[in-house]
Design an enzyme around this catalytic site. Structure first.
Site, PDB file in Angstrom:
ATOM      1  N   ARG A  84       0.821  -1.211   0.000  1.00  0.00           N
ATOM      2  CA  ARG A  84       0.000   0.000   0.000  1.00  0.00           C
ATOM      3  C   ARG A  84       0.857   1.265   0.000  1.00  0.00           C
ATOM      4  O   ARG A  84       0.397   2.327  -0.402  1.00  0.00           O
ATOM      5  CB  ARG A  84      -0.929  -0.012   1.221  1.00  0.00           C
ATOM      6  N   ARG A 123     -23.699   4.019  -6.075  1.00  0.00           N
ATOM      7  CA  ARG A 123     -24.337   2.912  -5.356  1.00  0.00           C
ATOM      8  C   ARG A 123     -25.547   3.407  -4.561  1.00  0.00           C
ATOM      9  O   ARG A 123     -25.503   4.447  -3.925  1.00  0.00           O
ATOM     10  CB  ARG A 123     -23.337   2.243  -4.411  1.00  0.00           C
ATOM     11  N   ARG A 156     -25.423   5.493   1.039  1.00  0.00           N
ATOM     12  CA  ARG A 156     -24.685   5.403   2.290  1.00  0.00           C
ATOM     13  C   ARG A 156     -23.763   6.599   2.448  1.00  0.00           C
ATOM     14  O   ARG A 156     -23.293   7.185   1.467  1.00  0.00           O
ATOM     15  CB  ARG A 156     -23.856   4.113   2.320  1.00  0.00           C
ATOM     16  N   ARG A 167     -11.405  10.106  -0.040  1.00  0.00           N
ATOM     17  CA  ARG A 167     -10.846   8.757  -0.176  1.00  0.00           C
ATOM     18  C   ARG A 167      -9.937   8.664  -1.398  1.00  0.00           C
ATOM     19  O   ARG A 167      -8.844   8.095  -1.339  1.00  0.00           O
ATOM     20  CB  ARG A 167     -12.001   7.761  -0.276  1.00  0.00           C
TER      21      ARG A 167
END
Length: 211
Positions: A84, A123, A156, A167
């Site tokens: 990462r 979503r 959400r 993000r």
């Protein structure tokens, strides 16, 4: 595999894993397996994941390298979500060098952030029955209404535009550094994530066959 959230690297990792007959090792599966096996590092990692915190590098690296020592990785493996950051990349490089191995390919799925934002914020979830829809890929038959129970669909909090942008910003910083790192080692292979899933799979298959 390298790519920002929404680039499709998980889907493409499964494709490569099946085609090359090598294990697909994702960060999530690493932690789940270590937790299920009750390893010392797995138990430590659980203390962080249970609180929604990032697992420290030394724990993540230890769990990952333990996994790579297992027999099914002897003929190769595909990593998704590890390394990462640069510290993890250096640890992986040292691990491979100590065993006279090398990372053959680092596939970077480069995707326009506007498209990623559209994918990640699209979503919609039914709060009543739990079914999931997507405004682009799997829209409900009636706008804003669940096909199964007619409840009003919701977005959400972690799918909101503001949250997704933050993000992407964090992941972009980490990914760019890894792209530079592996490009300097001449193992970086870049493909376009703006294509349809099957087209991207074909591009990756051709790339691996060519190399």
């Amino acid at each position: 595999m390298l790519g920002l959230p929404g680039s499709g690297k998980g889907t493409q990792s499964e494709f490569i894993s099946n085609k090359q007959n090598i294990p697909h090792i994702s960060t999530g599966s690493l932690f789940r397996k270590a937790d299920q096996d009750g390893t010392e590092l797995g138990l430590v990692a659980r203390q962080y994941t249970a609180k929604g915190e990032l697992v420290p590098d030394e724990i993540t690296i230890g769990i990952a390298l333990e996994r790579l020592d297992q027999d099914d990785c002897s003929q190769g493996f595909l990593l998704d979500g590890f390394p990462r950051n640069l510290a993890q990349a250096e640890a992986l490089n040292q691990y491979a060098a100590a065993r006279n191995k090398m990372i053959d390919h680092v596939i970077y799925i480069e995707t326009d952030e506007a498209l990623l934002l559209e994918r990640l914020t699209g979503r919609r979830v039914c709060p009543a029955c739990g079914k999931t829809f997507h405004l682009m890929n799997h829209p409900p038959q009636i706008d804003g209404q669940c096909d199964y129970c007619s409840a009003k669909l919701i977005q959400r909090a972690d799918d909101s535009e503001e949250t997704v942008k933050e993000r992407l910003k964090v992941n972009r910083r980490l990914t760019d550094r890894l792209v530079e790192y592996y490009d300097s080692k001449s193992v970086l292979r870049t493909v376009s994530g703006s294509k349809e899933i099957h087209e991207l799979s074909e591009d990756i298959a051709e790339l691996l066959q060519r190399d």
